[in-house]
Design a protein around this motif. Structure first.
Motif, mmCIF file in Angstrom:
data_model
loop_
_atom_site.group_PDB
_atom_site.id
_atom_site.type_symbol
_atom_site.label_atom_id
_atom_site.label_comp_id
_atom_site.label_asym_id
_atom_site.label_seq_id
_atom_site.Cartn_x
_atom_site.Cartn_y
_atom_site.Cartn_z
ATOM 1 N N ASP A 157 113.339 69.667 -26.697
ATOM 2 C CA ASP A 157 112.301 70.642 -26.825
ATOM 3 C C ASP A 157 111.233 70.510 -27.966
ATOM 4 O O ASP A 157 109.885 70.500 -27.748
ATOM 5 N N MET A 158 111.842 69.833 -29.254
ATOM 6 C CA MET A 158 110.939 69.356 -30.257
ATOM 7 C C MET A 158 110.012 68.276 -30.037
ATOM 8 O O MET A 158 108.806 68.287 -30.041
ATOM 9 N N ALA A 159 110.647 67.352 -29.233
ATOM 10 C CA ALA A 159 109.687 66.035 -28.592
ATOM 11 C C ALA A 159 108.794 66.593 -27.733
ATOM 12 O O ALA A 159 107.727 66.165 -27.618
ATOM 13 N N ARG A 160 109.149 67.469 -26.812
ATOM 14 C CA ARG A 160 108.164 68.006 -25.858
ATOM 15 C C ARG A 160 107.061 68.534 -26.369
ATOM 16 O O ARG A 160 105.786 68.541 -26.106
ATOM 17 N N ASP A 161 107.439 69.371 -27.544
ATOM 18 C CA ASP A 161 106.379 70.394 -28.244
ATOM 19 C C ASP A 161 105.514 69.198 -28.940
ATOM 20 O O ASP A 161 103.937 69.653 -29.021
ATOM 21 N N LEU A 162 105.733 68.164 -29.492
ATOM 22 C CA LEU A 162 105.010 67.341 -29.946
ATOM 23 C C LEU A 162 104.195 66.426 -29.120
ATOM 24 O O LEU A 162 103.408 65.250 -29.452
ATOM 25 N N GLY A 163 104.311 66.516 -27.648
ATOM 26 C CA GLY A 163 103.502 65.725 -26.799
ATOM 27 C C GLY A 163 104.081 64.540 -26.109
ATOM 28 O O GLY A 163 103.755 63.925 -25.271
ATOM 29 N N VAL A 164 105.508 64.308 -26.307
ATOM 30 C CA VAL A 164 106.176 63.205 -25.630
ATOM 31 C C VAL A 164 106.481 63.758 -24.069
ATOM 32 O O VAL A 164 107.223 64.741 -24.072
ATOM 33 N N THR A 165 106.088 62.975 -23.277
ATOM 34 C CA THR A 165 106.181 62.907 -21.842
ATOM 35 C C THR A 165 107.181 62.224 -21.148
ATOM 36 O O THR A 165 107.618 62.647 -20.179
ATOM 37 N N ALA A 166 107.851 61.192 -21.821
ATOM 38 C CA ALA A 166 108.713 60.231 -21.374
ATOM 39 C C ALA A 166 109.757 60.795 -20.987
ATOM 40 O O ALA A 166 110.545 61.894 -21.696
ATOM 41 N N ALA B 144 101.338 62.089 -35.226
ATOM 42 C CA ALA B 144 99.796 62.617 -35.717
ATOM 43 C C ALA B 144 100.111 64.127 -35.607
ATOM 44 O O ALA B 144 99.363 64.797 -36.336
ATOM 45 N N GLY B 145 100.745 64.703 -34.783
ATOM 46 C CA GLY B 145 101.207 66.232 -35.016
ATOM 47 C C GLY B 145 101.572 66.769 -36.049
ATOM 48 O O GLY B 145 101.397 67.883 -36.752
ATOM 49 N N VAL B 146 102.444 65.864 -36.670
ATOM 50 C CA VAL B 146 103.209 66.134 -37.970
ATOM 51 C C VAL B 146 101.749 66.019 -39.120
ATOM 52 O O VAL B 146 101.745 66.925 -40.143
ATOM 53 N N ALA B 147 101.458 64.896 -38.907
ATOM 54 C CA ALA B 147 100.377 64.969 -40.010
ATOM 55 C C ALA B 147 99.121 66.074 -39.955
ATOM 56 O O ALA B 147 98.824 66.493 -41.192
ATOM 57 N N ALA B 148 98.677 66.359 -38.821
ATOM 58 C CA ALA B 148 97.970 67.355 -38.850
ATOM 59 C C ALA B 148 98.805 68.944 -38.872
ATOM 60 O O ALA B 148 97.737 69.910 -38.813
ATOM 61 N N ASN B 149 99.683 68.860 -38.721
ATOM 62 C CA ASN B 149 100.395 70.265 -38.513
ATOM 63 C C ASN B 149 99.829 71.109 -37.522
ATOM 64 O O ASN B 149 99.501 72.460 -37.770
ATOM 65 N N ALA B 150 99.403 70.420 -36.569
ATOM 66 C CA ALA B 150 98.901 71.066 -35.326
ATOM 67 C C ALA B 150 99.260 70.065 -34.100
ATOM 68 O O ALA B 150 98.755 69.156 -34.039
ATOM 69 N N TYR B 151 100.098 70.648 -33.305
ATOM 70 C CA TYR B 151 100.394 69.839 -32.179
ATOM 71 C C TYR B 151 100.410 70.796 -30.759
ATOM 72 O O TYR B 151 100.521 71.930 -31.045
ATOM 73 N N PRO B 152 100.544 70.068 -29.673
ATOM 74 C CA PRO B 152 100.460 68.680 -29.535
ATOM 75 C C PRO B 152 99.398 68.011 -29.616
ATOM 76 O O PRO B 152 98.005 68.595 -29.592
ATOM 77 N N VAL B 153 99.032 66.673 -30.328
ATOM 78 C CA VAL B 153 98.191 65.889 -30.343
ATOM 79 C C VAL B 153 97.969 64.997 -28.932
ATOM 80 O O VAL B 153 98.732 64.128 -28.495
ATOM 81 N N ALA B 154 96.559 64.975 -28.444
ATOM 82 C CA ALA B 154 96.357 64.323 -27.124
ATOM 83 C C ALA B 154 95.319 62.931 -27.617
ATOM 84 O O ALA B 154 94.257 63.269 -27.957
ATOM 85 N N PRO B 155 95.983 61.696 -27.585
ATOM 86 C CA PRO B 155 95.231 60.550 -28.154
ATOM 87 C C PRO B 155 93.999 60.628 -26.973
ATOM 88 O O PRO B 155 94.167 60.849 -25.921
ATOM 89 N N HIS B 156 92.678 60.098 -27.575
ATOM 90 C CA HIS B 156 91.418 60.103 -26.699
ATOM 91 C C HIS B 156 90.569 59.185 -27.370
ATOM 92 O O HIS B 156 90.675 58.879 -28.430
ATOM 93 N N ALA B 157 89.722 58.755 -26.422
ATOM 94 C CA ALA B 157 88.757 57.430 -26.732
ATOM 95 C C ALA B 157 87.472 57.943 -26.980
ATOM 96 O O ALA B 157 86.623 57.243 -27.377
#
Length: 686
Positions: free
Chosen positions: A449-458, A484-497
């Protein structure tokens, strides 16, 4: 009771015996049988009526499923130029297209060249030319030159609405769409759409783009020779492109010129004076058509671009300076034959640098976004975060002895064990047995659950204790985004270009990012910093505060370092594409040094000149550098920072001495451990 009965039917009077019955005047005389000719006419008329109804239904179906406007859209996505965040062009991708042409504005020898070689009866047929089809069939059957027989209208229908697949069903649909186009468009409109969409080779679509590409001239100013060469390309653009096969292009041009003479678009004298035109292909300042970052960003760029012929220019989040720093850090590493990947992003997910391999030209496979590899001990971030969320603290202890029961018995690197160990020390030294025990205590469902909260989808293996050691594969991009979610203390973080739009108050209130409790966030950062300052990630230490974790998968098949500092979150992976073991490479080695080199370069430390000090009065006191100690110096001393090392140059007794020593100035003040605490664990090879 009264009963009403239906009157009985009148019975026919009996006919006297021996006499033939009289004909009943109320019954009609039987119809005369139809002649065979009338039967066939009736069948034909009924068949024609059914065919007409079906044809009308097909036209209606085409009007719904094949909108007419599609024939005016470019058949290939138009060219997109991607810019770095500072406006520097970084890649140009997609087809070369340009604005559509107008038939009335083109010289007769330009349109005539295409009509002469592709469809001589274009202005007289209804979309399908039976004479051309018959001629093509006869030529093919008798062994003559292979001919197609498709009209310009059919070709427009084919490359606008249909696939290149050669089947009778597709040819039938092609003919129906051709009839439909002829019913709705004028001949000039059909010709304009055909010329504006046809492929001319060299990734160039449309007559305007092709004339500019090959001759640097607008189609309204093409010479007869240039028009004839372009008209000859549409039969086999890739094979006949003059930039690749000039001899074949010349022979095809001569065939087009002869056809123009036959159809009256050129006189014999004009044709005799034609010479092969000189190409004017201008590639100066050409941008690469692909990079690791551009390949990843292009699908999203297509969504942002408008549908049409206009070339698009879109600014990305890539930082040219940081991208160059990433390439320098990788080029300066001792990798042997191993592959490497690096991705750097802001804590909000803006990707500022991406290197998906050692050389894009050799392998465009992006190991940041496409390769799914085991994260090793970098996955322990999720285990310890789940424990902190459940109420554990960095000073809590857990057993650190060998696991001698059960089917899964992981080992610590170097066989370094102790009776107990604090969570902080276990994280810093990357104790495997402590992580597996902590997973059991917390529950793998909480870790997942923690990994999913931080955006891991694998996919993550539930019920497998090896999950704690990062045996479930994922991409480097999603792993780095979790940090990055830990660094920002705001998750999940979606990588974008591309720059994301600022969310409104409604989105922020109802669907804004989650954050950790202040105690949980402070604790995990304390542990991440301990891993760098005195744990397995010491090779990544910076003069500033930095946080990170090493990872090495089983048999050293993957080596990683992921961490953040100075507003950047960076993940580095080293491994072999065939998943073979690395020789002597672990997460605390080459990946950590690449990470430190990139971070040092990104912070601009390498650009600052080293200060020089000189004491003419004679010898000076020894120079004291944090974490190194006292260094004797002479009369001339130069101190600087390079690649995270202290560089000291001095002269003693006329002899020049250069020292390069690890710099660890980011070590925080620490309180002594209690008397009951276990001795510090040996550094793990990770």
């Amino acid at each position: 009771m009264l009963f009403f009965r239906r009157p009985a039917a009148a019975q026919p009077e009996p006919v006297p015996a021996g006499l033939p019955p009289f004909p009943d005047a109320a019954q009609p005389a039987p119809a005369a049988p139809l002649s065979p000719r009338r039967k066939w006419l009736r069948r034909i008329s009924r068949g024609f009526a059914v065919f007409s109804i079906l044809f009308i239904l097909l036209i209606g179906w085409l009007a719904i499923t094949a909108p007419l406007s599609k024939s005016l859209e470019p058949i290939a996505p138009p060219q997109i130029t991607l810019l770095a965040s500072d406006g520097t062009p970084i890649a140009r991708m997609g087809a070369v297209v340009d604005t559509p042409v107008k038939a009335a504005a083109l010289p007769k020898h330009v349109t005539g060249a295409f009509l002469a070689i592709e469809d001589r009866r274009f202005y007289t047929h209804w979309g399908v030319d039976p004479r051309s089809i018959a001629r093509a069939v006869w030529s093919n059957v008798t062994g003559g030159r292979t001919q197609g027989g498709s009209t310009i209208t059919q070709q427009l229908a084919k490359f606008t609405f249909l696939t290149p697949k050669r089947t009778l069903g597709r040819k039938a649909r092609e003919a129906l769409i051709a009839f439909w186009l002829e019913a709705w468009l004028s001949k000039d409109e059909i010709l304009e759409r055909y010329l504006s969409n046809a492929y001319f080779g060299d990734n160039t679509y449309g007559l305007r783009a092709a004339s500019m590409h090959y001759f640097h001239r607008q189609p309204e100013k093409l010479t007869p020779a240039q028009a004839a060469m372009l008209a000859g390309l549409v039969q086999a653009p890739s094979r006949l492109a003059p930039t690749r096969n000039p001899d074949l292009a010349r022979k095809r041009m001569e065939l087009v010129v002869d056809a123009m003479v036959d159809t009256g678009y050129l006189t014999a004298g004009e044709a005799k004076a034609i010479r092969p035109p000189r190409l004017d292909v201008r590639t100066k300042g050409a941008l690469p058509t692909g990079t690791y970052f551009a390949d990843w960003a292009l699908p999203e760029a297509r969504k942002l671009s408008d549908v049409g012929y206009a070339r698009q220019t879109i600014r990305t989040t890539l930082d040219s300076r940081l991208q160059a720093a990433a390439r320098r850090a990788i080029n300066g590493a001792s990798l042997g034959k191993a592959q490497v990947a690096l991705v750097a992003m802001r804590p909000n997910g803006e990707v500022v640098a991406m290197v998906g391999g050692r050389d894009y030209a050799d392998s465009p496979f992006n190991r940041v976004t496409q390769a799914r590899r085991q994260p090793g001990s970098t996955f322990k971030l999720f285990v310890y975060l789940a424990a902190l969320r459940a109420g554990w603290e960095p000073g809590d202890t857990i057993a650190n002895g060998p696991i001698e029961t059960g089917s899964y018995r992981p080992k610590n690197a170097g066989d370094a064990y102790s009776k107990t160990i604090t969570l902080e020390d276990a994280f810093a030294s990357s104790s495997n047995v402590a992580a597996v025990r902590l997973l059991r205590e917390v529950g793998d469902d909480k870790v997942i659950d923690m990994a999913r909260d931080l955006g891991v989808t694998a996919p993550l293996a539930s019920g497998d204790p090896s999950l704690a050691l990062g045996t479930s594969s994922m991409t480097l991009l999603e792993l780095t985004a979790a940090y990055a979610g830990v660094a920002a203390n705001a998750y999940p973080v979606a990588p974008h270009a591309f720059k994301a739009e600022e969310p409104g108050w409604f989105e922020r209130f109802f669907s804004g990012p989650d954050s950790f409790r202040s105690g949980v966030h402070d604790d995990i950062e304390q542990m991440l910093r301990a891993a760098v300052n005195r744990g397995t990630g010491r090779a990544a230490r910076l003069p500033q505060a930095n946080f990170g974790k090493t990872g090495t998968s089983q048999d050293n098949r993957d080596a990683l370092f992921v961490g953040y500092a100075n507003g950047l979150v960076v993940g580095v992976w080293v491994g072999n594409d065939d998943n073979s073991p690395l020789k002597g490479v672990s997460g605390g080695g080459v990946p950590a040094r690449i990470w430190r080199s990139f971070m040092t370069d990104a912070s601009g430390a390498k650009k600052r000149p080293a200060p020089a000090t000189k004491n003419p009065a004679g010898p000076v006191e020894p120079l004291d550098i944090p974490d190194i100690g006292a260094i004797p110096v002479g009369e001339t001393t130069r101190v600087g920072v390079q690649d995270g090392n202290a560089v000291v140059s001095t002269e003693i007794g006329g002899t020049r001495i250069d020292l390069k020593l690890p710099l660890g100035g980011n070590r925080p003040a620490e309180t002594p451990p209690p008397a009951s605490a276990p001795p510090p664990q040996p550094a793990q090879r990770e």
